[in-house]
Design a protein around this motif. Structure first.
Motif, PDB file in Angstrom:
ATOM      1  N   THR A  35       0.823  -1.206   0.000  1.00  0.00           N
ATOM      2  CA  THR A  35       0.000   0.000   0.000  1.00  0.00           C
ATOM      3  C   THR A  35       0.859   1.259   0.000  1.00  0.00           C
ATOM      4  N   VAL A  36       1.913   1.252   0.819  1.00  0.00           N
ATOM      5  CA  VAL A  36       2.810   2.411   0.856  1.00  0.00           C
ATOM      6  C   VAL A  36       3.485   2.609  -0.495  1.00  0.00           C
ATOM      7  N   LEU A  37       3.920   1.516  -1.128  1.00  0.00           N
ATOM      8  CA  LEU A  37       4.590   1.624  -2.419  1.00  0.00           C
ATOM      9  C   LEU A  37       3.650   2.190  -3.482  1.00  0.00           C
ATOM     10  N   VAL A  38       2.404   1.693  -3.508  1.00  0.00           N
ATOM     11  CA  VAL A  38       1.448   2.201  -4.485  1.00  0.00           C
ATOM     12  C   VAL A  38       1.124   3.670  -4.224  1.00  0.00           C
ATOM     13  N   THR A  39       0.966   4.033  -2.945  1.00  0.00           N
ATOM     14  CA  THR A  39       0.654   5.422  -2.611  1.00  0.00           C
ATOM     15  C   THR A  39       1.780   6.355  -3.015  1.00  0.00           C
ATOM     16  N   VAL A  40       3.010   5.961  -2.708  1.00  0.00           N
ATOM     17  CA  VAL A  40       4.159   6.810  -3.075  1.00  0.00           C
ATOM     18  C   VAL A  40       4.271   6.930  -4.591  1.00  0.00           C
ATOM     19  N   THR A  41       4.004   5.843  -5.315  1.00  0.00           N
ATOM     20  CA  THR A  41       4.056   5.902  -6.773  1.00  0.00           C
ATOM     21  C   THR A  41       3.015   6.856  -7.331  1.00  0.00           C
ATOM     22  N   THR A  44       4.037  10.436  -6.478  1.00  0.00           N
ATOM     23  CA  THR A  44       5.159  10.858  -7.315  1.00  0.00           C
ATOM     24  C   THR A  44       4.703  11.164  -8.731  1.00  0.00           C
ATOM     25  N   HIS A  45       3.802  10.328  -9.259  1.00  0.00           N
ATOM     26  CA  HIS A  45       3.284  10.593 -10.605  1.00  0.00           C
ATOM     27  C   HIS A  45       2.472  11.878 -10.641  1.00  0.00           C
ATOM     28  N   ALA A  46       1.662  12.110  -9.597  1.00  0.00           N
ATOM     29  CA  ALA A  46       0.865  13.339  -9.559  1.00  0.00           C
ATOM     30  C   ALA A  46       1.754  14.573  -9.464  1.00  0.00           C
ATOM     31  N   ALA A  47       2.846  14.478  -8.694  1.00  0.00           N
ATOM     32  CA  ALA A  47       3.755  15.616  -8.584  1.00  0.00           C
ATOM     33  C   ALA A  47       4.542  15.837  -9.865  1.00  0.00           C
ATOM     34  N   ASP A  48       4.819  14.764 -10.595  1.00  0.00           N
ATOM     35  CA  ASP A  48       5.611  14.892 -11.819  1.00  0.00           C
ATOM     36  C   ASP A  48       4.773  15.424 -12.981  1.00  0.00           C
ATOM     37  N   GLN A  49       3.467  15.142 -12.991  1.00  0.00           N
ATOM     38  CA  GLN A  49       2.619  15.609 -14.080  1.00  0.00           C
ATOM     39  C   GLN A  49       2.281  17.084 -13.894  1.00  0.00           C
ATOM     40  N   PRO A 317      16.695  27.158  -5.917  1.00  0.00           N
ATOM     41  CA  PRO A 317      17.634  26.658  -6.927  1.00  0.00           C
ATOM     42  C   PRO A 317      17.926  25.176  -6.789  1.00  0.00           C
ATOM     43  N   LEU A 318      17.760  24.615  -5.592  1.00  0.00           N
ATOM     44  CA  LEU A 318      18.011  23.191  -5.423  1.00  0.00           C
ATOM     45  C   LEU A 318      16.994  22.350  -6.181  1.00  0.00           C
ATOM     46  N   TRP A 319      15.727  22.795  -6.184  1.00  0.00           N
ATOM     47  CA  TRP A 319      14.698  22.040  -6.899  1.00  0.00           C
ATOM     48  C   TRP A 319      14.897  22.143  -8.398  1.00  0.00           C
ATOM     49  N   SER A 320      15.303  23.313  -8.896  1.00  0.00           N
ATOM     50  CA  SER A 320      15.472  23.498 -10.332  1.00  0.00           C
ATOM     51  C   SER A 320      16.792  22.963 -10.851  1.00  0.00           C
ATOM     52  N   ALA A 321      17.710  22.598  -9.948  1.00  0.00           N
ATOM     53  CA  ALA A 321      19.004  22.083 -10.398  1.00  0.00           C
ATOM     54  C   ALA A 321      18.897  20.681 -10.962  1.00  0.00           C
ATOM     55  N   PHE A 322      17.872  19.943 -10.587  1.00  0.00           N
ATOM     56  CA  PHE A 322      17.689  18.573 -11.057  1.00  0.00           C
ATOM     57  C   PHE A 322      16.299  18.440 -11.661  1.00  0.00           C
ATOM     58  N   PRO A 323      16.148  17.566 -12.640  1.00  0.00           N
ATOM     59  CA  PRO A 323      14.815  17.356 -13.238  1.00  0.00           C
ATOM     60  C   PRO A 323      13.890  16.652 -12.274  1.00  0.00           C
ATOM     61  N   PRO A 324      12.573  16.724 -12.513  1.00  0.00           N
ATOM     62  CA  PRO A 324      11.624  16.079 -11.586  1.00  0.00           C
ATOM     63  C   PRO A 324      11.832  14.580 -11.464  1.00  0.00           C
ATOM     64  N   TRP A 325      12.254  13.916 -12.563  1.00  0.00           N
ATOM     65  CA  TRP A 325      12.417  12.469 -12.473  1.00  0.00           C
ATOM     66  C   TRP A 325      13.535  12.095 -11.500  1.00  0.00           C
ATOM     67  N   TRP A 327      14.179  13.537  -8.563  1.00  0.00           N
ATOM     68  CA  TRP A 327      13.619  13.508  -7.210  1.00  0.00           C
ATOM     69  C   TRP A 327      12.700  12.305  -7.041  1.00  0.00           C
ATOM     70  N   ALA A 328      11.944  11.965  -8.087  1.00  0.00           N
ATOM     71  CA  ALA A 328      11.095  10.772  -8.000  1.00  0.00           C
ATOM     72  C   ALA A 328      11.939   9.508  -7.844  1.00  0.00           C
ATOM     73  N   LEU A 329      13.053   9.429  -8.595  1.00  0.00           N
ATOM     74  CA  LEU A 329      13.937   8.275  -8.467  1.00  0.00           C
ATOM     75  C   LEU A 329      14.585   8.234  -7.093  1.00  0.00           C
ATOM     76  N   LEU A 330      14.974   9.400  -6.572  1.00  0.00           N
ATOM     77  CA  LEU A 330      15.584   9.448  -5.244  1.00  0.00           C
ATOM     78  C   LEU A 330      14.605   8.980  -4.175  1.00  0.00           C
ATOM     79  N   LEU A 331      13.351   9.381  -4.297  1.00  0.00           N
ATOM     80  CA  LEU A 331      12.349   8.947  -3.327  1.00  0.00           C
ATOM     81  C   LEU A 331      12.123   7.441  -3.409  1.00  0.00           C
ATOM     82  N   GLN A 332      12.089   6.885  -4.600  1.00  0.00           N
ATOM     83  CA  GLN A 332      11.892   5.445  -4.737  1.00  0.00           C
ATOM     84  C   GLN A 332      13.098   4.669  -4.213  1.00  0.00           C
TER      85      GLN A 332
END
Length: 466
Positions: A35-41, A44-49, A317-325, A327-332
């Motif tokens: 459940t946690v894995l599905v929720t985080v996924t 993450t998808h909602a934040a990336d879109q 600047p820290l958020w814009s220094a890396f692409p959204p994917w 941060w999603a990969l780092l969280l996973q």
């Protein structure tokens, strides 16, 4: 003699049924982790879109990943005039009968009272709608209905469904990331509905032709350079030579009504502008005849209006220094590391003693334990273990109880092995060695004393002749 009957065999007492301990956590933990894995996924998808309501979404002056500054620069590089408007009615007035393309990147932000006006554009113009909903399509009275929607935009060929694409701009662009929301003809419509990219793009060749595209990827800064996205977006918007770009920062306010010189009430833009629409008499600043910023006479993008919008909020600047994917990969990866930690540290029940499957030689056990002591640099515990084993052998050999004071033990051992009692006391009860060499010397001395005492002929052990 009479035989006596044997006493009846005792009836074994009934043992209480063993209640098996329910290991509920063995079922709950896997489902909780899933459940946690599905929720985080999903999060993450909602934040990336991208969200059409975000500030700067497909704005010609926004340089972020979801902005449209790269598209605007590409259009200007092809000689196309880009006119930015932040009010729906001003954008409609800017068409004024001349060939132009009205680009609406966020149709959901249009007010319900003005969205219907998009269906009455002058002949020779083009309307481009990005990912419109069923409500918008019905309000504009378009015979198009949304069908299936994908998890993410897919790059497909214009003729992916086997049908030829009649739109020249799409045919020249080739493969593009268009297939996010699919569209098809609404029920009961028998006209010509030109579909491309497996329904991801629909073209209605009316007097003012309409293009409905199901994804924002070809227009965004972060995706315009992929596949044929740039060729498709510039081809759709630059075909008329002029683009009226409707840039809404949020939901559009309701239109304000004013009374014209004759006839019914007329629409007017939001407060602050003097342009009216309906009787043709409004020629104030920004109107059809005014030629001010935002009007048709501007002839270019409204730089003064862009500066009047105020400074854009600074981003971290820290958020814009890396692409959204990233941060999603780092969280996973962090979630995966947490799962590994939980798996390695699991304790799902009490420890159970089991026999060793093989016999291990004592020498191998000693060697393995010694290597563990050496790896941990545990000279003190190693010396304590050696001294305890030596004392156990010496006390047994000398027939001394385990509670014998250290001084007496040292005296007895010195009498049998030689040397002074102080030297033996230091050997058996002294300080911990500080180096590996001292530990090795201690082990050799203890072994020599043990062999000397146990080899004495006046103290026979079990099995020796007495």
């Amino acid at each position: 003699m009479t035989a006596t009957a044997a006493p009846p065999a005792p009836v074994p007492a009934k043992t209480a049924p063993v209640r098996r301990r329910r290991r509920w956590h063995r079922i709950v933990i896997p489902f909780a982790l899933a459940t946690v894995l599905v929720t985080v996924t999903l999060l993450t998808h909602a934040a990336d879109q991208p969200d059409a309501g975000d500030r700067g979404f497909l704005s010609p002056v926004a340089t972020g990943d979801d902005g449209g500054s790269r598209l605007a620069e590409a259009l200007r590089g092809q000689g196309v005039t880009v006119q930015r408007e932040t009010d729906t009615l001003r954008a409609l007035l800017a068409l004024d009968g001349r060939p132009a393309t009205l680009f609406v990147p966020a149709p959901e932000l249009l007010h319900p009272d003005t969205v219907g006006a998009l269906g009455d554009l002058p002949a020779g113009s083009r309307l481009v709608l990005v990912d419109p909903s069923r409500r918008v399509l019905e309000s504009v009275d378009l015979p198009v209905a949304p069908t299936d929607r994908r998890w993410a935009a897919r790059a497909v060929d214009p003729e992916a469904d086997g049908r030829p694409c009649p739109l020249p701009e799409a045919d020249r662009a080739g493969t593009a990331a268009v297939r996010l929301q699919g569209y098809a003809a609404a029920g009961g419509y028998a006209g010509d509905l030109r579909r491309c990219y497996s329904g991801g793009l629909v073209h209605l060749p009316w007097a003012a032709d309409v293009v409905v595209i199901g994804a924002s990827d070809p227009f965004r800064n972060d995706r315009i350079g992929e596949w044929g996205n740039e060729a498709l977006s510039t081809g759709l918007l630059g075909v008329r030579g002029r683009v009226v770009w409707l840039d809404l920062d949020g939901p559009a306010p309701p239109p304000h009504f004013g009374t014209g010189s004759s006839g019914p009430p007329a629409w007017s833009p939001a407060p602050g502008g003097s342009t009216t629409w309906g009787d043709g008499s409004g020629t104030g600043d920004g109107g059809p005849a005014g030629g001010g910023p935002g009007g048709p006479g501007d002839g270019g993008d409204s730089d003064e209006q862009d500066r009047a919008d105020g400074p854009q909020p600074e981003e971290n600047p820290l958020w814009s220094a890396f692409p959204p994917w990233f941060w999603a990969l780092l969280l996973q990866l962090a979630l995966a590391a947490l799962l590994v930690v939980l798996w390695r540290a699991r304790r799902l029940g009490p420890p159970v003693g089991e026999p060793l499957p093989v016999q291990v030689r004592a020498a191998e056990t000693v060697l393995g334990r010694a290597r563990l002591y050496q790896q941990a640099r545990a000279r003190g515990p190693a010396a304590g273990t050696l001294r305890a084993a030596t004392l156990d052998r010496l006390l047994t050999r000398l027939n001394l109880p385990a509670t014998t004071p250290p001084a007496e033990v040292a005296a007895f051992v010195a009498a049998r092995a030689g040397g002074t009692a102080d030297e033996v006391h230091e050997l058996l009860y002294g300080a911990e060695p500080s180096t590996d060499a001292e530990l090795l010397a201690l082990a050799r001395s203890l072994d020599r004393v043990t062999r000397t005492v146990t080899a004495a002929p006046d103290h026979p052990t079990e099995g020796d002749p007495r």
